[in-house]
Write an enzyme that holds these catalytic residues in place. Structure first.
Site, mmCIF file in Angstrom:
data_model
loop_
_atom_site.group_PDB
_atom_site.id
_atom_site.type_symbol
_atom_site.label_atom_id
_atom_site.label_comp_id
_atom_site.label_asym_id
_atom_site.label_seq_id
_atom_site.Cartn_x
_atom_site.Cartn_y
_atom_site.Cartn_z
ATOM 1 N N ARG A 85 0.946 -1.064 -0.119
ATOM 2 C CA ARG A 85 -0.016 0.041 0.049
ATOM 3 C C ARG A 85 0.923 1.353 -0.162
ATOM 4 O O ARG A 85 1.749 1.277 0.858
ATOM 5 C CB ARG A 85 -0.896 -0.055 1.319
ATOM 6 C CG ARG A 85 -1.654 1.247 1.462
ATOM 7 C CD ARG A 85 -2.663 1.251 2.624
ATOM 8 N NE ARG A 85 -3.833 0.306 1.933
ATOM 9 C CZ ARG A 85 -5.136 0.508 2.373
ATOM 10 N NH1 ARG A 85 -5.379 1.258 3.370
ATOM 11 N NH2 ARG A 85 -6.142 -0.193 1.860
ATOM 12 N N HIS A 121 -7.394 0.297 -6.335
ATOM 13 C CA HIS A 121 -7.593 -0.486 -5.169
ATOM 14 C C HIS A 121 -8.262 -1.464 -5.680
ATOM 15 O O HIS A 121 -9.274 -1.774 -5.295
ATOM 16 C CB HIS A 121 -8.451 0.216 -4.067
ATOM 17 C CG HIS A 121 -8.403 -0.271 -2.582
ATOM 18 N ND1 HIS A 121 -7.524 -1.455 -2.473
ATOM 19 C CD2 HIS A 121 -9.034 0.002 -1.388
ATOM 20 C CE1 HIS A 121 -7.792 -1.589 -1.142
ATOM 21 N NE2 HIS A 121 -8.721 -0.748 -0.780
ATOM 22 N N GLN A 164 -9.946 -4.554 -3.284
ATOM 23 C CA GLN A 164 -11.053 -3.973 -2.668
ATOM 24 C C GLN A 164 -12.165 -4.179 -3.640
ATOM 25 O O GLN A 164 -13.262 -4.863 -3.472
ATOM 26 C CB GLN A 164 -11.369 -2.532 -2.442
ATOM 27 C CG GLN A 164 -12.576 -1.749 -1.956
ATOM 28 C CD GLN A 164 -13.144 -2.331 -0.610
ATOM 29 O OE1 GLN A 164 -12.248 -2.228 0.135
ATOM 30 N NE2 GLN A 164 -13.973 -2.928 -0.340
ATOM 31 N N ASP A 166 -17.652 6.693 -1.574
ATOM 32 C CA ASP A 166 -16.182 6.826 -0.941
ATOM 33 C C ASP A 166 -16.105 8.001 -0.596
ATOM 34 O O ASP A 166 -16.520 9.053 -0.825
ATOM 35 C CB ASP A 166 -15.135 6.183 -1.730
ATOM 36 C CG ASP A 166 -13.663 6.069 -1.246
ATOM 37 O OD1 ASP A 166 -13.821 5.757 -0.006
ATOM 38 O OD2 ASP A 166 -12.577 5.958 -1.832
ATOM 39 N N CYS A 198 -16.445 1.229 0.564
ATOM 40 C CA CYS A 198 -15.245 0.496 1.076
ATOM 41 C C CYS A 198 -14.645 0.656 2.316
ATOM 42 O O CYS A 198 -14.077 -0.276 2.950
ATOM 43 C CB CYS A 198 -14.062 0.911 -0.086
ATOM 44 S SG CYS A 198 -13.400 2.331 0.164
ATOM 45 N N ARG A 202 -13.374 -9.158 2.059
ATOM 46 C CA ARG A 202 -12.138 -8.898 1.734
ATOM 47 C C ARG A 202 -11.196 -10.185 2.120
ATOM 48 O O ARG A 202 -10.259 -10.546 1.298
ATOM 49 C CB ARG A 202 -11.530 -7.699 2.639
ATOM 50 C CG ARG A 202 -12.148 -6.283 2.171
ATOM 51 C CD ARG A 202 -11.789 -5.712 0.958
ATOM 52 N NE ARG A 202 -10.521 -5.614 0.604
ATOM 53 C CZ ARG A 202 -9.723 -4.733 0.962
ATOM 54 N NH1 ARG A 202 -10.080 -3.724 1.581
ATOM 55 N NH2 ARG A 202 -8.301 -4.635 0.873
HETATM 56 N N1 CP Z 1 -11.262 -0.301 2.366
HETATM 57 C C1 CP Z 1 -10.088 -0.435 2.971
HETATM 58 O O1 CP Z 1 -9.148 -0.745 1.993
HETATM 59 O O2 CP Z 1 -9.910 -0.156 4.265
HETATM 60 P P1 CP Z 1 -8.513 0.124 5.070
HETATM 61 O O3 CP Z 1 -7.925 1.495 4.735
HETATM 62 O O4 CP Z 1 -8.941 -0.197 6.327
HETATM 63 O O5 CP Z 1 -7.721 -1.173 4.621
HETATM 64 N N1 NVA Z 2 -10.346 6.365 -1.544
HETATM 65 C C1 NVA Z 2 -9.979 6.076 -0.119
HETATM 66 C C2 NVA Z 2 -10.000 4.597 -0.006
HETATM 67 C C3 NVA Z 2 -9.747 3.987 1.303
HETATM 68 C C4 NVA Z 2 -9.734 2.519 1.591
HETATM 69 C C5 NVA Z 2 -8.360 6.334 0.190
HETATM 70 O O1 NVA Z 2 -7.516 6.352 -0.844
HETATM 71 O O2 NVA Z 2 -8.056 6.886 1.103
#
Ligand code: CP
Ligand code: NVA
Length: 307
Positions: free
Chosen positions: A107, A134, A137, A226, A266, A294
């Site tokens: 990440r 992502h 997800q 989101d 998400c 997930r």
């Molecule tokens: N939806 C998601 O990726 O959540 P986190 O940021 O908690 O991993």
């Molecule tokens: N769009 C959000 C998703 C988090 C899971 C971010 O990138 O923070």
């Protein structure tokens, strides 16, 4: 003795999968959901490393539990606790980690940084969220859609999906899903917050951007939203809050959707901003099934990459 580079497969974007392959993966995710902890152990003697340069709850925990339930091990490398946080070149870190580990779940911010890790590490690399996408997800989201509407629903050209809000990493991954599976995607984004134009073009008439949330949700069976400010955009919070006025998924907006519509998010969510508490907690919300999936979807993914 010099090391011979190993053949490997990465999962950096959803379009790395073909339609049959993605459908097969989702079918396997459904099987893992039934198997629970008692399934086979295809990751025996393997260790998954989680390189996280942004915060996470779901992704981190679901990958760690997935690895354990598949018979493998996992470890977390948060950038602030490692030499990454002190500027060690990514090509050095990636090559070293590949000597110890069997898979890297990453990440990070720029997608180019993920791609660099994938180039330098000769073990499978998984995108656990970048600024651009992502895809893990989306595996869970599509599994949830399959549970609610049938395994082939998202492959139907007339299956209506709506996205409300920012054209962010999640919106881009919904476009990738549209490109692979072929459902009809309408995204309502304020001007200046559109998703990736190249991905939109790749969906060739199956996806479009509109400015009206009501137009996007009209007749939709899946309504997604989101946060307005993603990780790394905290300084833009106030500007974005103004730009996204009217883009809340609330009971009034849901009136325009199909009565059988489900709502996906998400998480983490901001109640009263992008989604009303009544919708998030209401009967049309599938967000906690979505979050659970997930785990199952990532077990199917790890099995495919490492099994
Ligand atoms: N939806 C998601 O990726 O959540 P986190 O940021 O908690 O991993
Ligand atoms: N769009 C959000 C998703 C988090 C899971 C971010 O990138 O923070």
């Amino acid at each position: 003795m010099a090391r011979t580079p190993r053949a490997k497969r990465d999962f950096l974007k959803l379009t790395d999968l073909g339609r049959e392959e993605l459908q097969g993966l989702l079918g396997r995710a459904a099987e893992w959901k039934l198997l629970g902890k008692d399934g086979p152990k295809p990751l025996a003697r393997q260790t998954v490393g989680l390189v996280f340069e942004k915060a996470s709850t779901r992704t981190r925990v679901s990958f760690e539990v997935a690895a354990a339930q598949l018979g493998g091990g996992s470890l977390l490398l948060a950038s602030r606790d490692s030499q990454l946080g002190r500027g060690e070149p990514i090509e050095d870190t990636a090559r070293v980690l590949a000597r110890y580990l069997d898979c890297l779940v990453v990440r990070t911010f720029g997608h180019d940084r993920l791609e660099a890790i994938a180039r330098w590490a000769d073990i499978p690399v998984v995108n656990a969220l970048t600024d651009a996408s992502h895809p893990c997800q989306l595996l869970a989201d599509l599994q949830t859609v399959a549970e609610r509407f049938g395994p082939d629903a998202a492959t139907r050209a007339d299956f209506p999906v709506a996205w409300i809000g920012d054209g962010n990493n999640m919106a881009n991954s919904w476009l990738e899903a549209c490109a692979v599976l072929g459902f009809r995607l309408t995204l309502a984004c304020p001007a200046g917050y559109d998703p990736d134009a190249g991905l939109l073009a790749r969906c060739a008439g199956r996806a479009r951007v509109v400015r009206s949330p009501r137009e996007a949700v009209s007749g939709a069976l899946v309504v997604n939203t989101d946060v307005w400010a993603s990780m790394g955009q905290e300084a833009e919070q106030a500007v974005r809050a103004r730009a996204f006025q009217g883009f809340i998924v609330d009971p009034a907006l849901m009136q325009a959707a199909d009565p059988k519509a489900v709502v996906l998010h998400c998480l983490p969510a901001h109640r009263g901003e992008e989604i009303a508490a009544e919708v998030l907690e209401g009967p049309q919300s599938a967000v906690f099934d979505q979050a659970e999936n997930r785990l199952h979807a990532q077990k199917a993914l790890l099995e495919m990459l490492l099994g």
